[in-house]
Scaffold this motif. Structure first.
Motif, PDB file in Angstrom:
ATOM      1  N   TYR A 126     -24.987  66.571 185.065  1.00 24.33           N
ATOM      2  CA  TYR A 126     -25.020  65.963 183.629  1.00 24.33           C
ATOM      3  C   TYR A 126     -26.210  66.349 182.836  1.00 24.33           C
ATOM      4  N   GLY A 127     -26.661  67.598 183.020  1.00 25.60           N
ATOM      5  CA  GLY A 127     -27.222  68.304 182.153  1.00 25.60           C
ATOM      6  C   GLY A 127     -28.742  67.963 181.966  1.00 25.60           C
ATOM      7  N   PHE A 128     -29.356  67.501 183.133  1.00 17.72           N
ATOM      8  CA  PHE A 128     -30.745  67.063 183.192  1.00 17.72           C
ATOM      9  C   PHE A 128     -31.252  68.366 184.053  1.00 17.72           C
ATOM     10  N   ASN A 129     -32.576  68.781 183.662  1.00 18.98           N
ATOM     11  CA  ASN A 129     -33.221  69.961 184.380  1.00 18.98           C
ATOM     12  C   ASN A 129     -33.747  69.586 185.563  1.00 18.98           C
ATOM     13  N   SER A 130     -34.031  68.307 185.841  1.00 18.67           N
ATOM     14  CA  SER A 130     -34.762  67.849 187.076  1.00 18.67           C
ATOM     15  C   SER A 130     -34.345  66.588 187.361  1.00 18.67           C
ATOM     16  N   LEU A 131     -34.628  66.209 188.808  1.00 19.10           N
ATOM     17  CA  LEU A 131     -34.465  65.032 189.292  1.00 19.10           C
ATOM     18  C   LEU A 131     -35.234  63.928 188.694  1.00 19.10           C
ATOM     19  N   GLU A 132     -36.544  64.343 188.481  1.00 14.29           N
ATOM     20  CA  GLU A 132     -37.567  63.391 187.871  1.00 14.29           C
ATOM     21  C   GLU A 132     -37.250  63.157 186.542  1.00 14.29           C
ATOM     22  N   TYR A 133     -36.751  64.263 185.658  1.00 13.04           N
ATOM     23  CA  TYR A 133     -36.447  63.776 184.327  1.00 13.04           C
ATOM     24  C   TYR A 133     -35.316  63.023 184.213  1.00 13.04           C
ATOM     25  N   TYR A 134     -34.166  63.369 185.201  1.00 12.56           N
ATOM     26  CA  TYR A 134     -32.870  62.141 185.318  1.00 12.56           C
ATOM     27  C   TYR A 134     -33.350  60.915 185.474  1.00 12.56           C
ATOM     28  N   SER A 135     -34.269  60.620 186.302  1.00 11.77           N
ATOM     29  CA  SER A 135     -34.802  59.255 187.099  1.00 11.77           C
ATOM     30  C   SER A 135     -35.421  58.563 185.679  1.00 11.77           C
ATOM     31  N   LEU A 168     -27.128  54.297 163.442  1.00 12.89           N
ATOM     32  CA  LEU A 168     -26.998  53.560 164.795  1.00 12.89           C
ATOM     33  C   LEU A 168     -28.352  53.066 165.205  1.00 12.89           C
ATOM     34  N   GLY A 169     -29.214  53.102 164.615  1.00 14.09           N
ATOM     35  CA  GLY A 169     -30.640  52.522 165.010  1.00 14.09           C
ATOM     36  C   GLY A 169     -31.555  53.187 166.356  1.00 14.09           C
ATOM     37  N   ILE A 170     -30.926  54.315 166.520  1.00 17.05           N
ATOM     38  CA  ILE A 170     -31.533  55.466 167.568  1.00 17.05           C
ATOM     39  C   ILE A 170     -31.268  56.669 167.207  1.00 17.05           C
ATOM     40  N   SER A 171     -32.190  57.727 167.803  1.00 14.39           N
ATOM     41  CA  SER A 171     -32.309  59.072 167.097  1.00 14.39           C
ATOM     42  C   SER A 171     -31.180  59.629 168.136  1.00 14.39           C
ATOM     43  N   ILE A 172     -30.900  61.023 167.590  1.00 14.41           N
ATOM     44  CA  ILE A 172     -29.833  61.781 168.316  1.00 14.41           C
ATOM     45  C   ILE A 172     -30.073  62.086 169.501  1.00 14.41           C
ATOM     46  N   LYS A 173     -31.275  62.277 169.837  1.00 15.51           N
ATOM     47  CA  LYS A 173     -31.759  62.645 171.486  1.00 15.51           C
ATOM     48  C   LYS A 173     -31.661  61.354 172.254  1.00 15.51           C
ATOM     49  N   THR A 174     -31.957  60.238 171.848  1.00 13.77           N
ATOM     50  CA  THR A 174     -31.885  59.085 172.584  1.00 13.77           C
ATOM     51  C   THR A 174     -30.295  58.574 172.659  1.00 13.77           C
ATOM     52  N   TYR A 175     -29.602  59.022 171.945  1.00 14.10           N
ATOM     53  CA  TYR A 175     -28.056  58.674 171.858  1.00 14.10           C
ATOM     54  C   TYR A 175     -27.562  59.560 172.859  1.00 14.10           C
ATOM     55  N   VAL A 176     -27.924  61.107 172.932  1.00 15.27           N
ATOM     56  CA  VAL A 176     -27.484  61.814 173.807  1.00 15.27           C
ATOM     57  C   VAL A 176     -27.599  61.698 175.233  1.00 15.27           C
ATOM     58  N   ASN A 177     -29.176  61.324 175.560  1.00 12.58           N
ATOM     59  CA  ASN A 177     -29.598  60.870 176.875  1.00 12.58           C
ATOM     60  C   ASN A 177     -28.843  59.651 177.287  1.00 12.58           C
ATOM     61  N   LYS A 178     -28.675  58.768 176.542  1.00  9.04           N
ATOM     62  CA  LYS A 178     -27.772  57.503 176.924  1.00  9.04           C
ATOM     63  C   LYS A 178     -26.643  57.776 177.333  1.00  9.04           C
ATOM     64  N   LYS A 238     -35.180  54.446 181.789  1.00 12.67           N
ATOM     65  CA  LYS A 238     -35.425  54.042 180.221  1.00 12.67           C
ATOM     66  C   LYS A 238     -34.143  53.399 179.684  1.00 12.67           C
ATOM     67  N   VAL A 239     -33.118  53.899 179.981  1.00 15.65           N
ATOM     68  CA  VAL A 239     -31.520  53.575 179.736  1.00 15.65           C
ATOM     69  C   VAL A 239     -31.283  52.334 180.317  1.00 15.65           C
ATOM     70  N   VAL A 240     -31.208  52.156 181.710  1.00 13.27           N
ATOM     71  CA  VAL A 240     -30.471  51.290 182.123  1.00 13.27           C
ATOM     72  C   VAL A 240     -31.633  49.972 182.851  1.00 13.27           C
ATOM     73  N   PHE A 295     -28.173  45.506 180.840  1.00 15.84           N
ATOM     74  CA  PHE A 295     -27.974  46.685 180.576  1.00 15.84           C
ATOM     75  C   PHE A 295     -26.505  46.729 180.362  1.00 15.84           C
ATOM     76  N   ILE A 296     -25.608  46.228 181.026  1.00 14.98           N
ATOM     77  CA  ILE A 296     -23.994  46.095 180.842  1.00 14.98           C
ATOM     78  C   ILE A 296     -23.711  45.497 179.770  1.00 14.98           C
TER      79      ILE A 296
END
Length: 158
Positions: free
Chosen positions: A79-88, A46-56, A93-95, A121-122
């Motif tokens: 959606y499984g993020f522990n804080s608003l800061e980490y989600y943002s 996939l060219g990305i790590s598992i963590k990157t895929y999951v976060n994406k 990074k993704v969008v 991004f789209i």
């Protein structure tokens, strides 16, 4: 099992368990391969790590909530993020823009530069989706070749 088959099964497993923490150790136990092998094969395919895929995938899944005008903190936790800061941080990074800017885009108030970033991004998302579908389609009819195991109780997350 071929390595690309393994990756498709890992993708299915990740997609079905997207809203909980999944460790590489858990994947190793579930699929019966060494952690380093799984990480290397996933990255090669996939060219990305598992963590990157999951976060994406978590961020992509959360986009509808932003369109429903849900509170950002509610969306982050849902959606499984522990804080608003980490989600943002992950969202940016993704969008390429913050969740707040994306919400502005949804109501037609994004700037020209923000709009261009979101369009990129789209386009990237469309290409990534096509790539995933192509890999999954190559295994049609082989779904029953893998033994589905259950996760040991001590590995389950709340």
């Amino acid at each position: 099992m071929k390595s690309n088959e393994l990756i498709v099964y890992i993708l299915d497993y990740l997609d079905n368990n997207l809203y909980r923490d999944i460790s590489i150790q858990e994947l190793s136990l579930y699929f019966g391969y060494e952690k380093s092998y799984i990480m290397k094969k996933f990255k090669n395919e996939l060219g990305i790590s598992i963590k990157t895929y999951v976060n994406k995938m978590k961020i992509i899944s959360s986009l509808n909530s932003l369109g429903n005008n849900d509170l950002l903190i509610k969306t982050a936790l849902e959606y499984g993020f522990n804080s608003l800061e980490y989600y943002s941080e992950v969202f940016s990074k993704v969008v390429g823009v913050s969740p707040t800017v994306y919400k502005k885009y949804l109501i037609g108030q994004a700037t020209k530069d923000e709009l261009e970033i979101i369009r990129e991004f789209i386009e990237e998302l469309t290409n990534f989706d096509l790539f995933l579908e192509k890999n999954r389609a190559s295994l049609k009819g082989n779904e029953n070749k893998i033994l589905r195991l259950t996760i040991p109780n001590e590995k389950k997350c709340a």
